[in-house]
Motif scaffolding. Structure first.
Motif, short mmCIF file in Angstrom:
data_model
loop_
_atom_site.label_atom_id
_atom_site.label_comp_id
_atom_site.label_asym_id
_atom_site.label_seq_id
_atom_site.Cartn_x
_atom_site.Cartn_y
_atom_site.Cartn_z
N TYR A 1 1.88 15.92 21.53
CA TYR A 1 3.06 16.00 21.22
C TYR A 1 4.09 16.18 22.20
CZ TYR A 1 0.70 15.84 17.03
OH TYR A 1 -0.71 15.35 16.01
N GLN A 2 5.14 15.52 22.31
CA GLN A 2 6.43 16.22 23.10
C GLN A 2 7.76 16.43 22.40
OE1 GLN A 2 6.87 13.09 26.26
NE2 GLN A 2 4.75 12.94 26.59
N ARG A 3 7.88 16.27 21.27
CA ARG A 3 9.10 16.10 20.69
C ARG A 3 9.06 16.94 19.51
NH1 ARG A 3 10.43 15.12 24.90
NH2 ARG A 3 11.31 13.38 25.86
N ALA A 4 9.98 17.75 19.14
CA ALA A 4 10.17 18.69 17.69
C ALA A 4 11.31 18.38 17.25
CB ALA A 4 9.69 20.20 18.09
N ARG A 5 11.35 18.15 16.01
CA ARG A 5 12.73 18.06 15.18
C ARG A 5 12.70 18.85 13.86
NH1 ARG A 5 13.90 16.84 19.49
NH2 ARG A 5 14.98 15.22 20.13
N TRP A 6 13.59 19.47 13.52
CA TRP A 6 13.65 20.24 12.42
C TRP A 6 14.24 19.32 11.29
CZ3 TRP A 6 12.40 22.38 16.77
CH2 TRP A 6 11.95 23.67 16.76
N VAL A 7 13.71 19.23 10.14
CA VAL A 7 14.04 18.49 9.28
C VAL A 7 14.10 19.13 7.66
CG1 VAL A 7 13.42 16.25 7.83
CG2 VAL A 7 13.18 16.37 10.50
N LYS A 8 15.11 18.98 6.95
CA LYS A 8 15.11 19.40 5.68
C LYS A 8 14.28 18.33 4.51
CE LYS A 8 17.92 23.00 4.90
NZ LYS A 8 18.53 24.04 4.93
N GLN A 9 13.63 19.27 3.77
CA GLN A 9 12.69 18.49 2.71
C GLN A 9 12.35 17.21 3.29
OE1 GLN A 9 15.84 18.56 0.30
NE2 GLN A 9 15.51 20.71 -0.44
N PRO A 10 10.96 17.07 4.06
CA PRO A 10 10.66 15.86 4.70
C PRO A 10 10.14 14.92 3.56
CG PRO A 10 9.26 17.58 5.37
CD PRO A 10 10.33 18.20 4.70
N PRO A 11 10.51 13.78 3.75
CA PRO A 11 9.56 12.64 2.91
C PRO A 11 8.54 12.27 3.61
CG PRO A 11 11.62 11.66 3.94
CD PRO A 11 11.70 13.30 4.47
N SER A 12 7.72 11.70 2.98
CA SER A 12 6.19 11.28 3.60
C SER A 12 6.44 10.47 4.63
CB SER A 12 5.23 10.97 2.39
OG SER A 12 5.79 9.76 1.64
N SER A 13 7.36 9.71 4.82
CA SER A 13 7.36 8.50 5.51
C SER A 13 8.03 8.85 6.90
CB SER A 13 8.44 7.59 4.98
OG SER A 13 9.69 7.85 4.88
N LEU A 14 8.03 10.08 7.29
CA LEU A 14 8.37 10.48 8.71
C LEU A 14 7.24 10.31 9.64
CD1 LEU A 14 10.82 13.43 7.73
CD2 LEU A 14 11.28 11.23 8.29
N GLY A 15 6.44 10.00 9.36
CA GLY A 15 5.36 9.96 10.63
C GLY A 15 5.31 11.23 11.31
N GLY A 16 4.61 11.60 12.39
CA GLY A 16 4.54 12.73 13.31
C GLY A 16 3.43 13.36 12.38
N PHE A 17 3.49 14.79 13.09
CA PHE A 17 2.72 15.89 12.58
C PHE A 17 3.64 17.04 11.88
CE2 PHE A 17 -0.20 19.46 14.18
CZ PHE A 17 -1.01 19.44 12.57
N LEU A 18 3.39 17.08 10.88
CA LEU A 18 4.37 17.97 10.07
C LEU A 18 3.75 19.60 10.13
CD1 LEU A 18 6.66 18.81 8.08
CD2 LEU A 18 5.06 18.46 6.19
N VAL A 19 4.70 20.29 10.82
CA VAL A 19 4.22 21.72 10.90
C VAL A 19 5.47 22.88 10.23
CG1 VAL A 19 2.83 21.64 12.90
CG2 VAL A 19 5.21 22.09 13.18
N LYS A 20 5.07 23.97 10.03
CA LYS A 20 6.25 25.06 9.83
C LYS A 20 6.53 25.98 10.83
CE LYS A 20 6.55 23.97 5.20
NZ LYS A 20 7.62 23.51 4.56
#
Ligand code: G4P
Length: 526
Positions: free
Chosen positions: A469-488
């Motif tokens: 990975y090369q980019r990190a984006r903070w997202v409120k209540q992510p829907p499942s269609s956001l792709g990428g790898f979800l972390v906390k």
């Protein structure tokens, strides 16, 4: 609240707090050490960090810095000289630690940029300069290694103008004799000093007697003298005149030539620099600018470091005093938590030596013992009613999973992780779909330092595996269609890691109602 006396005001006005920035190898460490020698803060010349000799400068205290010969952490050095109280903030020259540099510069009132005369403006000079410019602080330039054949001085001024976009005002001008010897002409006193060889011990500046015009003509010979005169006339006519306003605004840099290793040109440079460098500046806060001369004590934490000295094994938060007067045992408000804290063991530093401070003034940096309550950017204040502007954070661009090699060391592993994260040395994330810890950093070398410090300070061997990975984006209540790898992240916020800009842009296009925040643009209310 203690009302400030005239003496306190004088103390504040005598403070000079500055950061030294440079591309690695330009001579920042050497210059720092020579300034310490000049100020009598250290006595031993030749203890300069040497990659070959394995000696190290008073400002390099991490084993790894010594081994690799690079400056990783920013250290703070304090001493008195010529009626001034000086705080030098040493910044890491390596680009992988630009975040640390940024934070350190928030504590500085001026910056001193060291440039290698043979190399001119180098890539890391450009980056660090940009950070200083964003801070809006006065920037001074020291062109080092005058003893070696370097670039043409006019070309160097041109480079500063073209590459960095800053005008310069040379205070002295170099002269090279046919014999290979060299000298410096002081444009204010109109005298010249020739280098007369290395003074053993290195403390005595290597200059000879100063020469007036007649002596200059005799020493240089007619041709060289005429040529030198033409250069000075050109400078007087075409060069930027000194303008204090522009210097304060960071749009004109007072420039000095010299040779740090030979202490040549240093005393006169330091004298002018201290006169012109800013005294403690007002700092931005949630209620506007805070005046250093106001009676209430306030300051902010710009750096936290665990295990700075293996003999102490404690954690120190570095506080920049911004207003009022600090006295030992003072009780102050910790604005973020609303708690009252008694500051009983404040310390000042000269490399590994620490001593307890009885009082400190705006501009000073003090180290306070951190039992695990401070964060970078925290405000401490008697008033407890405002917060200083927080230093910006940078979104990590490199990611790696990390585990301990020895399951028995689980506890130390987690302690190390959380302490180094609180220092701002790394960012820690947890995978949501499996037991996995992920580190995020801005520069590659941060991984190496992490691995090294976990081993040397916490006794833990780790296994790291790079993630794509090369980019990190903070997202409120992510829907499942956001792709990428979800972390906390450590506060439980959802962060999505993407492999590249293409993947990120795809997710943004598919989810127009979702806001993708980088760490730089993350609102404080997130
Ligand atoms: P840095 O902190 O900016 O990375 O630079 P540092 O002071 O470590 O200096 C880098 C190299 O430049 C060192 O040489 C140092 O001796 C040399 N240097 C510093 N100032 C001058 C100067 O005025 N003239 C010349 N000619 N050299 C200078 P090194 O070979 O890397 O290490 P060492 O074995 O000499 O210590």
């Amino acid at each position: 609240m203690t009302l400030l006396t005239n003496n306190d005001i004088e103390e504040i006005n005598s403070r000079r707090t500055f950061a030294i920035i440079s591309h690695p190898d330009a001579g920042k460490t050497t210059l720092t050490e020579k300034l310490l020698l000049l100020g009598g803060a250290i006595r031993l010349a030749g203890s300069i960090k040497g990659k070959k000799t394995q000696k190290y400068a008073a400002s390099d205290w991490m084993e790894m810095e010594r081994q690799r010969g690079i400056s990783i952490t920013s250290s703070v050095l304090q001493f008195s000289y010529s009626g001034y109280r000086i705080n030098i903030l040493d910044t890491p020259g390596h680009q992988d630690f630009s975040e640390d540099t940024y934070r350190t510069l928030t504590a500085a009132d001026s910056a001193l940029m060291v440039i290698d005369m043979a190399k001119g403006v180098e890539p890391q000079t450009v980056k660090l300069f940009e950070v200083c410019r964003r801070q809006g602080i006065p920037i001074f330039t020291f062109i080092n290694k005058l003893d070696r054949q370097g670039k043409d001085p006019f070309d160097l001024l041109d480079e500063l103008e073209k590459v960095l976009g800053i005008g310069s005002c040379p205070f002295n001008w170099p002269v090279r004799l046919t014999s290979g010897n060299y000298g410096l002409y002081d444009r204010r006193s109109k005298t010249m000093e020739l280098y007369r060889g290395w003074q053993k011990g290195g403390l005595t500046p290597g200059g000879g007697q100063t020469m007036d015009e007649v002596e200059m003509r005799q020493t240089l010979g007619v041709d060289l003298y005429e040529n030198f005169r033409k250069e000075i006339e050109l400078l007087d006519v075409a060069g930027e005149p000194f303008d204090e306003e522009k210097v304060r605004a960071g749009t004109l840099t007072p420039l000095f030539f010299g040779s740090a290793i030979n202490s040549f040109g240093l005393p006169s440079f330091f004298h002018e620099f201290l006169k012109l460098a800013a005294s403690p500046a007002q700092k931005n806060s949630s209620v506007g600018l805070i005046d250093p001369h106001s009676s209430n004590f306030s300051g902010f934490i710009f750096k936290i470091q665990a295990n700075m000295n293996p003999a102490h094994r404690d954690r120190i938060a570095f506080l920049r005093v911004c207003s009022g007067k600090f006295t030992r045992d003072m009780t102050v408000g910790h604005v973020r938590t609303g708690k009252k804290i008694r500051l009983s063991q404040p310390q000042q530093f000269l490399a590994q030596d620490r001593h307890i401070v009885e009082e400190a003034y705006p501009g000073d940096i003090i180290g306070i013992y951190d039992p695990g309550i401070y964060q970078i950017g925290d405000t401490l204040s008697q008033e407890n009613s405002f917060e200083f502007e927080k230093p910006p954070r940078f979104s990590p661009e490199l990611f790696s999973s990390v585990t301990t090699r020895d399951a028995m060391k689980y506890k130390q592993f987690h302690k190390g992780l959380s302490q180094l994260a609180e220092e701002g040395a790394i960012q820690v994330y947890k995978a949501t779909n499996r037991e996995e810890i992920i580190l995020g950093v801005v520069g590659e070398l941060q991984f190496e330092v992490f691995q090294y410090r976990l081993k040397s300070e916490y006794g833990v061997d780790v296994v790291m595996q790079r993630l794509p990975y090369q980019r990190a984006r903070w997202v409120k209540q992510p829907p499942s269609s956001l792709g990428g790898f979800l972390v906390k992240d450590e506060d439980g916020n959802s962060v999505i890691l993407y492999e590249n800009d293409f993947a990120l842009e795809w997710a943004i296009r598919r989810n127009p109602s979702v806001t993708f925040n980088s760490l730089e643009e993350l609102p404080s209310s997130f």
